[in-house]
Motif scaffolding. Structure first.
Motif, PDB file in Angstrom:
ATOM      1  N   PHE A   1       0.847  -1.187   0.000  1.00 53.39           N
ATOM      2  CA  PHE A   1       0.000   0.000   0.000  1.00 53.39           C
ATOM      3  C   PHE A   1       0.886   1.241   0.000  1.00 53.39           C
ATOM      4  O   PHE A   1       1.831   1.326   0.778  1.00 53.39           O
ATOM      5  CB  PHE A   1      -0.871   0.089   1.254  1.00 53.39           C
ATOM      6  N   GLU A   2       0.558   2.173  -0.826  1.00 49.10           N
ATOM      7  CA  GLU A   2       1.119   3.520  -0.753  1.00 49.10           C
ATOM      8  C   GLU A   2      -0.058   4.409  -0.362  1.00 49.10           C
ATOM      9  O   GLU A   2      -1.032   4.516  -1.115  1.00 49.10           O
ATOM     10  CB  GLU A   2       1.716   3.943  -2.093  1.00 49.10           C
ATOM     11  N   ILE A   3       0.010   5.000   0.825  1.00 48.17           N
ATOM     12  CA  ILE A   3      -1.100   5.790   1.345  1.00 48.17           C
ATOM     13  C   ILE A   3      -0.763   7.264   1.209  1.00 48.17           C
ATOM     14  O   ILE A   3       0.316   7.710   1.609  1.00 48.17           O
ATOM     15  CB  ILE A   3      -1.379   5.451   2.828  1.00 48.17           C
ATOM     16  N   TYR A   4      -1.699   7.999   0.645  1.00 46.52           N
ATOM     17  CA  TYR A   4      -1.559   9.443   0.476  1.00 46.52           C
ATOM     18  C   TYR A   4      -2.559  10.122   1.405  1.00 46.52           C
ATOM     19  O   TYR A   4      -3.738   9.782   1.399  1.00 46.52           O
ATOM     20  CB  TYR A   4      -1.817   9.843  -0.978  1.00 46.52           C
ATOM     21  N   VAL A   5      -2.059  11.072   2.198  1.00 46.63           N
ATOM     22  CA  VAL A   5      -2.856  11.730   3.224  1.00 46.63           C
ATOM     23  C   VAL A   5      -2.810  13.234   2.969  1.00 46.63           C
ATOM     24  O   VAL A   5      -1.731  13.812   2.825  1.00 46.63           O
ATOM     25  CB  VAL A   5      -2.294  11.421   4.635  1.00 46.63           C
ATOM     26  N   GLU A   6      -3.977  13.852   2.939  1.00 40.13           N
ATOM     27  CA  GLU A   6      -4.028  15.298   2.701  1.00 40.13           C
ATOM     28  C   GLU A   6      -3.379  16.079   3.840  1.00 40.13           C
ATOM     29  O   GLU A   6      -2.616  17.015   3.604  1.00 40.13           O
ATOM     30  CB  GLU A   6      -5.478  15.744   2.508  1.00 40.13           C
ATOM     31  N   GLU A   7      -3.662  15.708   5.089  1.00 44.47           N
ATOM     32  CA  GLU A   7      -3.074  16.421   6.222  1.00 44.47           C
ATOM     33  C   GLU A   7      -1.553  16.228   6.210  1.00 44.47           C
ATOM     34  O   GLU A   7      -1.055  15.127   5.939  1.00 44.47           O
ATOM     35  CB  GLU A   7      -3.642  15.923   7.552  1.00 44.47           C
ATOM     36  N   ASP A   8      -0.822  17.294   6.509  1.00 44.33           N
ATOM     37  CA  ASP A   8       0.636  17.245   6.506  1.00 44.33           C
ATOM     38  C   ASP A   8       1.122  16.654   7.826  1.00 44.33           C
ATOM     39  O   ASP A   8       1.140  17.335   8.850  1.00 44.33           O
ATOM     40  CB  ASP A   8       1.196  18.653   6.299  1.00 44.33           C
ATOM     41  N   LEU A   9       1.486  15.378   7.786  1.00 44.35           N
ATOM     42  CA  LEU A   9       1.969  14.679   8.979  1.00 44.35           C
ATOM     43  C   LEU A   9       3.426  14.273   8.760  1.00 44.35           C
ATOM     44  O   LEU A   9       3.831  13.979   7.640  1.00 44.35           O
ATOM     45  CB  LEU A   9       1.133  13.425   9.238  1.00 44.35           C
ATOM     46  N   ASP A  10       4.182  14.210   9.862  1.00 41.91           N
ATOM     47  CA  ASP A  10       5.571  13.763   9.720  1.00 41.91           C
ATOM     48  C   ASP A  10       5.622  12.231   9.711  1.00 41.91           C
ATOM     49  O   ASP A  10       4.629  11.553   9.978  1.00 41.91           O
ATOM     50  CB  ASP A  10       6.475  14.372  10.797  1.00 41.91           C
ATOM     51  N   ASP A  11       6.798  11.704   9.419  1.00 46.07           N
ATOM     52  CA  ASP A  11       6.957  10.252   9.274  1.00 46.07           C
ATOM     53  C   ASP A  11       6.601   9.501  10.555  1.00 46.07           C
ATOM     54  O   ASP A  11       6.000   8.426  10.498  1.00 46.07           O
ATOM     55  CB  ASP A  11       8.382   9.902   8.847  1.00 46.07           C
ATOM     56  N   ASP A  12       6.972  10.033  11.706  1.00 53.83           N
ATOM     57  CA  ASP A  12       6.665   9.367  12.969  1.00 53.83           C
ATOM     58  C   ASP A  12       5.157   9.296  13.196  1.00 53.83           C
ATOM     59  O   ASP A  12       4.637   8.265  13.639  1.00 53.83           O
ATOM     60  CB  ASP A  12       7.333  10.067  14.150  1.00 53.83           C
ATOM     61  N   GLU A  13       4.446  10.387  12.909  1.00 52.89           N
ATOM     62  CA  GLU A  13       2.990  10.394  13.065  1.00 52.89           C
ATOM     63  C   GLU A  13       2.342   9.390  12.110  1.00 52.89           C
ATOM     64  O   GLU A  13       1.444   8.640  12.501  1.00 52.89           O
ATOM     65  CB  GLU A  13       2.431  11.796  12.803  1.00 52.89           C
TER      66      GLU A  13
ATOM     67  N   ASP B   1       3.737   6.703  10.773  1.00 55.09           N
ATOM     68  CA  ASP B   1       4.065   5.344  11.201  1.00 55.09           C
ATOM     69  C   ASP B   1       3.176   4.904  12.359  1.00 55.09           C
ATOM     70  O   ASP B   1       2.730   3.753  12.405  1.00 55.09           O
ATOM     71  CB  ASP B   1       5.538   5.238  11.610  1.00 55.09           C
ATOM     72  N   GLU B   2       2.935   5.792  13.296  1.00 56.52           N
ATOM     73  CA  GLU B   2       2.090   5.458  14.443  1.00 56.52           C
ATOM     74  C   GLU B   2       0.652   5.186  14.003  1.00 56.52           C
ATOM     75  O   GLU B   2       0.021   4.236  14.481  1.00 56.52           O
ATOM     76  CB  GLU B   2       2.133   6.591  15.472  1.00 56.52           C
ATOM     77  N   ILE B   3       0.145   5.981  13.076  1.00 55.20           N
ATOM     78  CA  ILE B   3      -1.217   5.768  12.577  1.00 55.20           C
ATOM     79  C   ILE B   3      -1.299   4.453  11.807  1.00 55.20           C
ATOM     80  O   ILE B   3      -2.255   3.689  11.970  1.00 55.20           O
ATOM     81  CB  ILE B   3      -1.678   6.970  11.718  1.00 55.20           C
ATOM     82  N   VAL B   4      -0.304   4.161  10.981  1.00 52.56           N
ATOM     83  CA  VAL B   4      -0.295   2.896  10.240  1.00 52.56           C
ATOM     84  C   VAL B   4      -0.291   1.710  11.207  1.00 52.56           C
ATOM     85  O   VAL B   4      -1.057   0.757  11.044  1.00 52.56           O
ATOM     86  CB  VAL B   4       0.917   2.819   9.278  1.00 52.56           C
ATOM     87  N   ASP B   5       0.552   1.770  12.241  1.00 51.87           N
ATOM     88  CA  ASP B   5       0.612   0.679  13.218  1.00 51.87           C
ATOM     89  C   ASP B   5      -0.748   0.464  13.887  1.00 51.87           C
ATOM     90  O   ASP B   5      -1.199  -0.674  14.044  1.00 51.87           O
ATOM     91  CB  ASP B   5       1.670   0.958  14.283  1.00 51.87           C
ATOM     92  N   ARG B   6      -1.400   1.541  14.260  1.00 53.76           N
ATOM     93  CA  ARG B   6      -2.720   1.423  14.885  1.00 53.76           C
ATOM     94  C   ARG B   6      -3.746   0.891  13.887  1.00 53.76           C
ATOM     95  O   ARG B   6      -4.597   0.081  14.233  1.00 53.76           O
ATOM     96  CB  ARG B   6      -3.180   2.768  15.437  1.00 53.76           C
ATOM     97  N   ALA B   7      -3.686   1.364  12.657  1.00 54.82           N
ATOM     98  CA  ALA B   7      -4.654   0.947  11.634  1.00 54.82           C
ATOM     99  C   ALA B   7      -4.542  -0.552  11.358  1.00 54.82           C
ATOM    100  O   ALA B   7      -5.553  -1.219  11.122  1.00 54.82           O
ATOM    101  CB  ALA B   7      -4.453   1.748  10.346  1.00 54.82           C
ATOM    102  N   GLU B   8      -3.337  -1.087  11.413  1.00 54.62           N
ATOM    103  CA  GLU B   8      -3.165  -2.530  11.213  1.00 54.62           C
ATOM    104  C   GLU B   8      -3.939  -3.323  12.262  1.00 54.62           C
ATOM    105  O   GLU B   8      -4.479  -4.389  11.977  1.00 54.62           O
ATOM    106  CB  GLU B   8      -1.682  -2.910  11.256  1.00 54.62           C
ATOM    107  N   GLY B   9      -4.023  -2.808  13.471  1.00 58.82           N
ATOM    108  CA  GLY B   9      -4.774  -3.475  14.530  1.00 58.82           C
ATOM    109  C   GLY B   9      -6.267  -3.274  14.429  1.00 58.82           C
ATOM    110  O   GLY B   9      -7.040  -4.010  15.041  1.00 58.82           O
ATOM    111  N   ILE B  10      -6.699  -2.291  13.657  1.00 59.14           N
ATOM    112  CA  ILE B  10      -8.122  -1.964  13.528  1.00 59.14           C
ATOM    113  C   ILE B  10      -8.739  -2.610  12.295  1.00 59.14           C
ATOM    114  O   ILE B  10      -9.895  -3.028  12.314  1.00 59.14           O
ATOM    115  CB  ILE B  10      -8.298  -0.428  13.472  1.00 59.14           C
TER     116      ILE B  10
END
Length: 132
Positions: A87-99, A101-110
């Protein structure tokens, strides 16, 4: 109690029409009348991951991620089985790599599809001849 019920019918050839609630989905192993099963699985995975990504973002105080897009790619092995999904995910909100990565990790659990894609989840199968 059953939570999900579908009916899938193949009259002939390799086209299957599935009834899912009020919706009909045509899947064709030959790619002539609809997407093939592997394509549907990858699209389903991406379609599940996007709302999971939004929920994960909300859990990290990013309540408005704006537009999200997944470009999904998958590789098949010599037997035409899925071997990798990317997956290549494109997000409109400007988030840094750490943010991100944290969202991706949580999304995998959801994401329910992410959770379902494991070796020990195979259909319990019974077959009945002379059924029609």
């Amino acid at each position: 109690m059953t939570d999900i019920e579908t009916t899938s019918v193949s009259e002939q050839g390799f086209v299957t029409n599935s009834q899912v609630g009020d919706f009909e989905l045509t899947i064709d192993a030959t790619d002539e009348e609809g997407p093939n099963p592997n394509q549907v699985l990858v699209a389903d995975y991406a379609s599940c991951f996007l709302p999971a990504f939004r929920v994960a973002g909300q859990q990290r105080d990013h309540d408005d991620l704006g537009k999200l897009q997944i470009d999904a790619e998958a590789d098949l092995d010599d037997d035409d089985d899925l071997s990798t999904v990317r997956f290549e995910i494109y997000v409109e909100e400007d988030l840094d790599d750490d943010e991100l990565d944290e969202i991706v990790d949580r999304a995998e659990g959801i994401c329910h599809v992410h959770a379902a894609l494991r070796d020990d989840l195979h259909a319990e199968i019974s077959a009945e001849g002379g059924a029609f």
